[in-house]
Every structure is written in structure tokens, then in C-alpha cells.
Design an enzyme around this catalytic site. Structure first.
Site, PDB file in Angstrom:
ATOM      1  N   ASN A  10       0.871  -1.175   0.000  1.00  0.00           N
ATOM      2  CA  ASN A  10       0.000   0.000   0.000  1.00  0.00           C
ATOM      3  C   ASN A  10       0.906   1.221   0.000  1.00  0.00           C
ATOM      4  O   ASN A  10       1.556   1.504   1.002  1.00  0.00           O
ATOM      5  CB  ASN A  10      -0.891  -0.037   1.253  1.00  0.00           C
ATOM      6  N   LYS A  12       0.068   4.312  -0.164  1.00  0.00           N
ATOM      7  CA  LYS A  12      -0.529   5.511   0.471  1.00  0.00           C
ATOM      8  C   LYS A  12      -0.273   6.722  -0.439  1.00  0.00           C
ATOM      9  O   LYS A  12      -0.322   6.575  -1.657  1.00  0.00           O
ATOM     10  CB  LYS A  12       0.028   5.687   1.884  1.00  0.00           C
ATOM     11  N   HIS A  96      -9.185   0.996   5.278  1.00  0.00           N
ATOM     12  CA  HIS A  96      -7.886   1.220   5.910  1.00  0.00           C
ATOM     13  C   HIS A  96      -8.069   2.138   7.117  1.00  0.00           C
ATOM     14  O   HIS A  96      -8.897   3.052   7.086  1.00  0.00           O
ATOM     15  CB  HIS A  96      -6.902   1.836   4.896  1.00  0.00           C
ATOM     16  N   GLU A  98      -6.473   4.566   8.133  1.00  0.00           N
ATOM     17  CA  GLU A  98      -6.327   6.005   7.838  1.00  0.00           C
ATOM     18  C   GLU A  98      -7.623   6.557   7.251  1.00  0.00           C
ATOM     19  O   GLU A  98      -7.978   7.716   7.486  1.00  0.00           O
ATOM     20  CB  GLU A  98      -5.127   6.212   6.897  1.00  0.00           C
ATOM     21  N   GLU A 167      -4.814  -5.148  10.449  1.00  0.00           N
ATOM     22  CA  GLU A 167      -3.803  -4.111  10.659  1.00  0.00           C
ATOM     23  C   GLU A 167      -4.073  -3.411  11.985  1.00  0.00           C
ATOM     24  O   GLU A 167      -4.869  -2.463  12.036  1.00  0.00           O
ATOM     25  CB  GLU A 167      -3.851  -3.088   9.520  1.00  0.00           C
ATOM     26  N   GLY A 173       3.009   2.102  10.698  1.00  0.00           N
ATOM     27  CA  GLY A 173       3.955   3.208  10.558  1.00  0.00           C
ATOM     28  C   GLY A 173       4.703   3.546  11.834  1.00  0.00           C
ATOM     29  O   GLY A 173       5.309   4.616  11.931  1.00  0.00           O
ATOM     30  N   SER A 213       4.006  -2.227  10.163  1.00  0.00           N
ATOM     31  CA  SER A 213       5.463  -2.275  10.375  1.00  0.00           C
ATOM     32  C   SER A 213       6.109  -3.582   9.914  1.00  0.00           C
ATOM     33  O   SER A 213       7.089  -4.038  10.516  1.00  0.00           O
ATOM     34  CB  SER A 213       5.798  -1.986  11.845  1.00  0.00           C
TER      35      SER A 213
HETATM   36  P1  13P Z   1       3.485   0.277   7.514  1.00  0.00           P
HETATM   37  O1  13P Z   1       3.984  -1.022   6.891  1.00  0.00           O
HETATM   38  O2  13P Z   1       4.219   1.477   7.002  1.00  0.00           O
HETATM   39  O3  13P Z   1       3.424   0.178   8.994  1.00  0.00           O
HETATM   40  O4  13P Z   1       1.972   0.471   6.997  1.00  0.00           O
HETATM   41  C1  13P Z   1       1.084  -0.593   7.059  1.00  0.00           C
HETATM   42  C2  13P Z   1      -0.150  -0.229   6.344  1.00  0.00           C
HETATM   43  O5  13P Z   1      -0.872   0.663   6.736  1.00  0.00           O
HETATM   44  C3  13P Z   1      -0.468  -0.982   5.117  1.00  0.00           C
HETATM   45  O6  13P Z   1      -1.771  -0.732   4.687  1.00  0.00           O
END
Ligand code: 13P
Length: 255
Positions: A10, A12, A96, A98, A167, A173, A213
């Protein structure tokens, strides 16, 4: 039940079309040929068409990161499942964290979105997961059960049209990955809920990815867990030199 594992990225809000093209050129050039792993990348919407072109013939699949639940109309700024499909996407992320936190998407919104994505013939990669507060309050199972029950309410799907991504929000992140045992037990719980809702055969066929992560250093331990069918990778999917060893570890675990 043998489930084909998945390495999904992803991106983003990262990478323009040219950067996407360079990434794929490098990934395809360096990728080992054993192909018992599905690779899916979700670029930003404006880089989807160049990404689809760049992965032609490689077997890599392209996903949307989000879409609206209607296919057309007066919805300024939105993107529809049919447009994603026409652009060459096969998958779309939904729910997601976010999107849930910054853009206030609710379980109800997500059931509409999952339905629209699947009805268009795309596979939904439906993301669920608890916040740190919810984990500390020992509400993980309650939250996952609610997100699955309401986010999939009224959605008809076959096992190839839905992928679940667990997740945990506190792991996204942050560099703070879930322990393989915690991830395994959340995945096992998710499969139990799916069994209750959709029956044993569908639940056993659905892939459940871990996200939060994921890195070349921790993927081997995560993917060795029986209920973890792959990874949804954020930061480490932006660089071929980080994403390639993740793909290799996933392939090796299911060889
Ligand atoms: P990270 O791997 O940067 O922690 O992000 C995970 C994520 O949100 C994938 O959709």
C-alpha cells in the site's frame, strides 16, 4: 486448506507515475521466478494507469486504495469501482485505518463500499484492526467482530472476491510490529468469526493478511504462523530492495 499467500503493498500518498514505473521496472528485473505468491500493489489513483502498463505480463496486480460506493453521478472528487476496473485494477483496499480515522469512514460506509467493489468484479482487501486504547482495554476481539459483522453486512462474495487485512492501528507506521503470537491469535479469531458468519469452507479459503510495520527483518516470523496468509506492507513496499526480500520470505514459507 492450502491458501496462496499474498505480498501486498500500500503506497498511500507516495510515488508519481514516473516513480511508480521505475519501481516496477526494478522489481520485475530482480524478482526471483518462483511464483507461488500473489503480488498486489496499491498506488495512488493517478499512478494506476501507468502502473498497470508497467506490470503487464509480470503477473503483478494493481489495486485501488479507496473508492466511492457509487459508479457515477454528482460526487465531486470521488473515484468509482467501475473506473478502477476500467483502468486495469483487480483489487481495491477498503476500510484502511487512515480512511476510518482521517476520513471518518464507518462500518456502514464500508459495507456499501465492499458491496460496490465486489459487485464490480474487483476483490476487496478489507482492512480491520484495533487501536492501542482498544487493545489496552482488552477489546480486540469485540472490535474485530464488530468491524467484520457490520463491514460485511449484506455483502455477497466468494472466497476469491475478499481478502481480509488485519492491521492493528498501533502497529501502522510505528515500527512497533505485532508479535507473531499476537498476530496469529488475532488471525485465528478473525477466521472463527468468518466461520460463524460464512461457514467453514469459505472461512478456510479466505486469505488473511497481516499489516503494520512489516519489514524484511520480521516477515519470516510472521509468515511462519499458520493463520497468516501474507502481508499488507506500507513503508517497506516503497523500495524494491525492501519489498523483494519480503516477497521472497513469503514465497519461501509456502514453497
Ligand atoms: P506500515 O507497513 O508502514 O506500517 O503500513 C502498514 C499499512 O498501513 C499498510 O496498509
Amino acid at each position: 486448506m492450502k491458501r496462496t499467500p499474498i505480498a501486498a503493498g500500500n503506497w498511500k500518498l507516495n510515488k508519481n507515475s514516473n516513480e511508480a514505473k521505475s519501481f516496477f521496472a526494478e522489481l520485475i528485473k530482480s524478482r526471483p521466478q518462483s511464483q507461488n505468491c500473489e503480488i498486489i500493489i496499491a498506488p495512488v489513483a493517478i499512478s494506476i494507469e501507468s502502473s498497470v502498463e508497467a506490470v503487464q505480463g509480470s503477473g503483478i496486480k494493481i489495486a485501488g486504495q479507496n473508492c466511492y460506493h457509487k459508479n457515477s453521478g454528482a460526487f465531486t472528487g470521488e473515484l468509482s469501482p467501475s473506473l478502477l476496473k476500467a483502468a486495469g485494477c483487480t483489487h481495491c483496499l477498503t476500510g484502511h485505518s487512515e480512511r476510518r480515522s482521517y476520513f471518518k469512514e464507518t462500518d456502514k460506509d464500508l459495507s456499501l463500499k465492499n458491496k460496490a467493489v465486489i459487485e464490480e468484479g474487483l476483490t476487496a482487501i478489507f482492512c480491520i484492526g484495533e487501536t492501542l486504547e482498544e487493545r489496552e482495554a482488552k477489546q480486540v476481539e469485540q472490535v474485530l467482530e464488530r468491524q467484520l459483522t457490520y463491514g460485511l453486512e449484506g455483502v455477497d462474495f466468494t472466497a476469491t472476491q475478499l481478502i481480509i487485512a488485519y492491521e492493528p492501528v498501533w502497529a501502522i507506521g510505528t515500527g512497533r510490529v505485532a508479535s507473531p503470537t499476537d498476530a496469529q491469535s488475532a488471525h485465528a479469531f478473525i477466521r472463527t468469526v468468518l466461520t460463524r458468519l460464512y461457514g467453514e469452507s469459505t472461512a478456510q479459503s479466505l486469505r488473511i493478511l497481516y499489516g503494520g510495520s512489516v519489514s524484511p527483518d520480521n516477515i519470516a516470523d510472521l509468515i511462519s504462523q499458520p493463520e497468516i496468509d501474507g502481508a499488507l506492507v506500507g513503508g517497506a513496499s516503497l523500495k524494491p530492495e525492501l519489498f523483494l526480500p519480503i516477497i521472497s520470505a513469503i514465497e519461501a514459507s509456502h514453497a
